[in-house]
Scaffold this motif. Structure first.
Motif, PDB file in Angstrom:
ATOM      1  N   SER A   1      -5.841   4.202  -4.265  1.00  0.00           N
ATOM      2  CA  SER A   1      -5.435   3.862  -2.747  1.00  0.00           C
ATOM      3  C   SER A   1      -6.607   4.647  -1.955  1.00  0.00           C
ATOM      4  CB  SER A   1      -4.059   4.499  -2.103  1.00  0.00           C
ATOM      5  OG  SER A   1      -3.791   4.394  -1.021  1.00  0.00           O
TER       6      SER A   1
ATOM      7  N   VAL B   1       0.309  -0.434  -4.561  1.00  0.00           N
ATOM      8  CA  VAL B   1      -1.152  -0.312  -4.638  1.00  0.00           C
ATOM      9  C   VAL B   1      -1.819  -1.969  -5.031  1.00  0.00           C
ATOM     10  CG1 VAL B   1      -3.237   0.225  -5.851  1.00  0.00           C
ATOM     11  CG2 VAL B   1      -1.498   1.927  -5.185  1.00  0.00           C
TER      12      VAL B   1
ATOM     13  N   GLY C   1       0.765  -1.237   0.021  1.00  0.00           N
ATOM     14  CA  GLY C   1       0.096  -0.001   0.076  1.00  0.00           C
ATOM     15  C   GLY C   1       0.937   1.294  -0.065  1.00  0.00           C
TER      16      GLY C   1
END
Length: 233
Positions: free
Chosen positions: A117, A59, A29
């Protein structure tokens, strides 16, 4: 000077650029990635050299951990459609949803990675709220509520993933059809029907449940009060 010399000769600074990139590729992330590149000038410099590819991988790593990549990418692509046609809707569904195709060569810009995100963070929060709301209703209606705990009813990881996919599919639906008011109503209905036929019956039920949940979040409370007043005894 001594401190700078130590930093420049640290193990991390002596690693080849390709190896540092491989380390950043494992970020889970954008939050993790941003924390990493802000912690070390070497990591930051390597990131700047290939920011879009590294951000995309970060991501994708997060999306894959919840098995939502096809739905998330489809929703992101649909959000960028301007004046979509029925053929465009069909092509997008075929490319991403009919066989839940996993694109292997996705390349986002850094801004697109941020958008993906943020959407994932919103879907995650909504899924958690949806689960908590469902548990409250179930425990309130259960005759054995005194023997139940929220932990004992906690959904499995695969169930959470299915709920998140349903939220993504709802977002995809809204992105696809919010601009179709220019279409003839019959064509819009047929295209919506084609979209829903992409999914199994149980998936359509999940999408409907999510739609009802989202509607209750934004609908005026008076609507439900009136509905209750006129409900059959």
């Amino acid at each position: 000077m001594g401190r700078n010399l130590v930093a420049q000769t640290s193990h991390l600074h002596r690693l080849p650029t390709e190896l540092v990139q491989a380390i950043l590729y494992e970020s889970h992330g954008l939050k993790t990635l941003l924390s990493a590149i802000l912690s070390c000038r070497r990591l930051y410099d390597v990131f700047v050299g290939d920011s879009s590819r590294i951000a995309t991988r970060a991501v994708i790593n997060e999306l894959d951990s919840y098995d939502v990549r096809p739905e998330a990418i489809a929703a992101l692509r649909a959000s960028k459609l301007t004046d979509p046609t029925r053929q465009m809707v069909q092509d997008l569904c075929t490319a991403h949803l009919q066989k839940r195709s996993y694109e292997l060569s996705i390349r986002m810009t850094f801004d697109e990675a941020i958008s993906a995100s943020k959407l994932h963070a919103a879907v995650s929060r909504l899924a958690e709220d949806f689960i908590k709301a469902g548990l409250r209703v179930f425990m309130g209606e259960s005759k054995n509520a005194h023997t139940l705990t929220s932990r004992s009813l906690e959904p499995s990881t695969s169930e959470k993933c299915r709920i998140m996919r349903a939220f993504y599919l709802s977002e995809l639906f809204f992105n696809l059809f919010r601009q179709t008011f220019r279409w003839p109503i019959q064509e819009t209905c047929q295209c919506m029907n084609d979209f829903l036929l992409t999914f199994a019956h149980w998936e359509i039920e999940q999408i409907a449940c999510i739609h009802d949940y989202l509607y209750r979040l934004v609908a005026p409370s008076e609507y439900f009060t009136c509905s209750d007043d006129h409900a059959p005894a």
